[in-house]
Scaffold this motif. Sequence first.
Motif, PDB file in Angstrom:
ATOM      1  N   ARG A 156      -8.326  -5.118  32.009  1.00 28.64           N
ATOM      2  CA  ARG A 156      -8.000  -4.088  32.983  1.00 28.64           C
ATOM      3  C   ARG A 156      -9.065  -4.006  34.063  1.00 28.64           C
ATOM      4  O   ARG A 156     -10.242  -4.117  33.786  1.00 28.64           O
ATOM      5  CB  ARG A 156      -7.884  -2.730  32.294  1.00 28.64           C
TER       6      ARG A 156
ATOM      7  N   SER B 108      -3.689  -3.658  35.127  1.00 29.01           N
ATOM      8  CA  SER B 108      -3.729  -5.019  34.589  1.00 29.01           C
ATOM      9  C   SER B 108      -2.421  -5.689  34.982  1.00 29.01           C
ATOM     10  O   SER B 108      -1.584  -5.093  35.649  1.00 29.01           O
ATOM     11  CB  SER B 108      -3.872  -4.996  33.063  1.00 29.01           C
TER      12      SER B 108
ATOM     13  N   ARG C  69      -5.632  -4.580  23.896  1.00 28.00           N
ATOM     14  CA  ARG C  69      -4.723  -4.848  25.007  1.00 28.00           C
ATOM     15  C   ARG C  69      -4.634  -6.340  25.213  1.00 28.00           C
ATOM     16  O   ARG C  69      -5.600  -7.063  25.063  1.00 28.00           O
ATOM     17  CB  ARG C  69      -5.260  -4.192  26.269  1.00 28.00           C
TER      18      ARG C  69
ATOM     19  N   ARG D 170     -10.816  -1.500  36.381  1.00 28.88           N
ATOM     20  CA  ARG D 170     -11.033  -0.061  36.459  1.00 28.88           C
ATOM     21  C   ARG D 170     -11.345   0.312  37.905  1.00 28.88           C
ATOM     22  O   ARG D 170     -12.150  -0.327  38.563  1.00 28.88           O
ATOM     23  CB  ARG D 170     -12.180   0.343  35.555  1.00 28.88           C
TER      24      ARG D 170
ATOM     25  N   ASP E 256      -6.746   2.525  36.253  1.00 32.64           N
ATOM     26  CA  ASP E 256      -6.939   1.122  35.898  1.00 32.64           C
ATOM     27  C   ASP E 256      -5.614   0.402  35.979  1.00 32.64           C
ATOM     28  O   ASP E 256      -4.558   1.016  35.959  1.00 32.64           O
ATOM     29  CB  ASP E 256      -7.663   0.921  34.565  1.00 32.64           C
TER      30      ASP E 256
END
Length: 125
Positions: free
Chosen positions: A16, A40, A12, A18, A38
């Motif tokens: 992220r 981002s 990714r 979580r 999650d």
Amino acid sequence: MGAETPLNAGRRRDSRLRLSVPGRLITLTDTHKISLRDISQSGAKLVLPEQVQQGEDGVLEWLDFEAFGTIVWTHKGLAGMAFDEPLPTAVLLATREKFDSRAFKSHEEEAREQAADWYLGYKNR
């Protein structure tokens, strides 16, 4: 010679956060209660009881925030949403701060508490 694979292939591009926060996904056809698993700057993973379709556009709402995006994958009650525009870092930091400082209930726990409140309020009138 084969094409070279970049070192970050399959990764990714954004880290992220979580969490497990209740929210809503509003599409053109329905409003879904979701759990945000999650998030981002570029997208989010959602848990939802109803099926959504890959390619559906919608608004994701959580805590005091919202983001527009498109469902890019679905699998067994999970969905991935790619945001139309990257979330500002300040929104991610505020999400983490609010998540860390609050105890969240599932939609089922909230529904049971609302039903109990209604019942108790009704009986006491």
